[in-house]
Structure formats: C-alpha cells, structure tokens
Design an enzyme around this catalytic site. Sequence first.
Site, short mmCIF file in Angstrom:
data_model
loop_
_atom_site.label_atom_id
_atom_site.label_comp_id
_atom_site.label_asym_id
_atom_site.label_seq_id
_atom_site.Cartn_x
_atom_site.Cartn_y
_atom_site.Cartn_z
N TYR A 175 0.82 -1.22 0.00
CA TYR A 175 0.00 0.00 0.00
C TYR A 175 0.85 1.27 0.00
CZ TYR A 175 -4.15 -2.85 0.93
OH TYR A 175 -5.17 -3.76 0.83
N LYS A 186 3.45 -15.16 2.36
CA LYS A 186 3.40 -15.91 1.09
C LYS A 186 4.86 -16.23 0.71
CE LYS A 186 1.25 -17.61 -2.52
NZ LYS A 186 0.56 -18.91 -2.41
N ASP A 196 -2.77 -18.23 1.47
CA ASP A 196 -3.87 -18.96 0.83
C ASP A 196 -4.42 -20.03 1.77
OD1 ASP A 196 -1.30 -19.89 0.44
OD2 ASP A 196 -1.60 -20.59 -1.60
N ASP A 239 -5.69 -6.92 5.41
CA ASP A 239 -6.88 -6.23 4.90
C ASP A 239 -7.90 -7.26 4.38
OD1 ASP A 239 -8.60 -4.33 3.97
OD2 ASP A 239 -7.26 -3.46 2.48
N ASP A 289 -11.64 -9.00 6.37
CA ASP A 289 -13.00 -8.92 5.78
C ASP A 289 -13.60 -10.33 5.75
OD1 ASP A 289 -12.83 -6.17 5.30
OD2 ASP A 289 -13.78 -6.35 3.34
#
Length: 363
Positions: free
Chosen positions: A141, A191, A223, A247, A251
């Site tokens: 970001y 990852k 994942d 992020d 959610d």
Amino acid sequence: MKAKIVILPGDGIGPEVIKVSQKILEQISHKFDHQFEIEEQLIGGIAIDKEQNPLPHETSKACLEADAVLLGAVGGPKWDDPTAKMRPEQGLLGLRKKLDLFANLRPINPHHDLISASPLKEEKLLGVDFIVVRELTGGIYFGQPSERRVVDGQIQSLDTMVYNESEIERVANLAFNLARERSGKLTSVDKANVLESSRLWREVVTRVAKEHSDIELEHLLVDAAAMHLLTRPATFDVIVTANLFGDILTDEASILTGSLGNLPSASIGNQLNSLGYPRGVYEPIHGSAPDIAGLGIANPIGTILSTAMMLRHSLGLETEAKAIEKVIDDVLTAGYRTADLVNDGETEISTEVLSGHILERLD
Ligand code: NAD
C-alpha cells in the site's frame, strides 16, 4: 479526566455510524464525569470536495494534537475515477503514516446470539476468539514505484511490496507481546513460497521469536490461512500479517461474527498522547458502504466497539469501555438487529432505533 478527541466522519455511512458513537461519548462523559473535547474534521472524499485535499492540513494538525481519533469510513463512487489525481483513500493512508500507526488490531469474537447470522456452521464458530495484527504503514500500500507506464508500446502498471527488517520486527514484537497477554499462541501469515518480501517477513518473525520463547509460533501461507479461517477458526489466538493480507483476511474473518459491520479496529504505534497512552486511530473495518448510505440502516456496532477500544487503549478508561461492550452484548442478546444481521422471520431495525436502545441501556 480531560481528553481531546478528533472525529472524522468521512464518507457514505461514515457520518451515520459516527453520529451514534458521538452520542455515546457525550453520555459516557456525563455519566463518568469526564471532559471530552470533541473536534470534527474532514477526511476522504468530502475533504476533496471541500478542501481539494483528502487529508487537509487542519485535519492532520488536529489529529497530531489529539489524544485519540475516531474515524468512520472514506471513499465512494463519486471519487472512483481511475485517472483522478486525488483519491479519498490517500487521506486514510496519509493519516496512518503521519501518526506512524504501524499496527492495526482487529479482534474477532462472535456474539453467541449472532452465530446464526454467519453462514458458517455453529460447531465451527464455538470458541472463536482471536485478534489479527495487520501491519499498517508498509507493504504494497506504500511501496514505490506504484505507477502506470508505457512499455513496448502498451500500458503497464505496477505496485511494489516492500518491507524492511525494522518494520517487520516492531509489528512482530507487538504481536508476540499481545499473544503473551492472551493464550500464548501466535500465527504469522505470509506468502514465503512465492514472494521475496514474505521470505524476509518469515525470517525476521522467526528471529524475533527467539526473544519470545514462551510463545508458540506457527507460520501459515496466506492462501492456506484463508481456508483455515473457515475450517478451524477457533484454533487461532493472535495472527500477525502484512498490510495487504491483513486487509483481505479480516474482511473474510468478519463473516464469522455475522457481518462486516460488527468489526472494530485500533491503529496504534509507539507514539504516546498527552495522557501517556498510545495515540491511536479507531475505526470500524468496513468501508463507506455506498450501496446503503443514506438509507439509515447501517450497522453502527463496529464503530461503537471501536469507540470502546479507544477509551481503553488511548484514554485508559477500562470501566467505561467495558460498559459500552456490555451494552452491545445486551442489545444483541435482546434480539435487536440491523438489516445486515437478520435472518428470515427476524425483525430489522434502523440505525437510529438501535442507537436509541443502546443509549437507553447505557444510561
Ligand atoms: P464496504 O465495506 O463499504 O461494503 C461491503 C459490503 O458490506 C456492502 O454490501 C455494504 O453495504 C456492507 N456493509 C459494510 N459496512 C456495513 C455496515 N456498517 N452495516 C451494514 N452493512 C455494511 O466495501 P466496498 O463496498 O468494497 O467499498 C466501498 C467504498 O469504501 C470504496 O470506496 C472503498 O474504497 C471504501 N473503503 C473504505 C475503507 C475505510 O474507510 N477504512 C475500507 C474499505 C473500503
């Protein structure tokens, strides 16, 4: 006690949910005899419209001088033009960077009477109580370059996922310390099988773990973590992860609680406020929900629980925070639900009616 609080309603449902929290703060100040000096400022799309800047100077200044900041949400279709020079989200990212809020804490603790509001089976949800520590001021970001360019005659775009050791170390230390206050287990999500920045993440977290040998550390690929959050959510206690992964995963995790509208968050760093507590920005994890903005049906619980986190972490007001959390627990147990939480046959109530029940019980 006296405290200076800046309120940033922002866009979409932001002002609708912040309004409820503002009334709660006023009620708490009367009930517990505190003096909260509350100042409202602009951020996001509305700040672009009024000041041609998603984070006006006045807003930054007020936030830097405040003991705590309570924020609604930013963004919306009005400011979505991909070629626009200014975007509402720049206000939010800029504020996090300016206050050096490198850790975003997101507790996930489904209410017993909302289990049926989640699409997951009840047996998966029993005992779920974990907190995600999302790195907030680094990663993709903020990494540069982040741009569009022309290569070999065609448009190419890129973003950069970049972390340095100290950024990973400080958020890892915070997460290990948090795990110590809880059940002593930390899951680090990355990852590392594909991304170089994740390999450094894993290396640094493993190194920091040596200073926290009493904490059990588990590494998961993002994942797999996305799957385990749905298959074994009750096994997690503290999860630490990079900005982008946190992020997205939170959610997903919000659905364990029945709705994105339920989840609060606290963004903190190492800076202390005038009261000697961490200066922080407190906000629900949801966005500006343009699809329901103006309808009066937004769920204010994420913002209200963020307000409780603000009182606890930035103002040291544990009793007051607990009082708010108890009232939320009570109204949910009593069956009061906004539209996002109702099942077939249940009655939905508006934001205003729900806030009326909350304020009445808080009294
Ligand atoms: P969103 O979180 O705004 O909404 C996703 C879905 O959840 C929508 O259907 C919405 O109606 C519902 N929802 C969200 N909060 C709710 C609440 N409190 N009560 C009831 N329902 C709720 O995500 P989005 O639609 O992808 O994004 C909309 C805008 O918000 C975009 O401009 C995005 O950039 C911005 N955004 C801002 C933040 C932030 O301010 N921190 C976070 C995420 C997205």
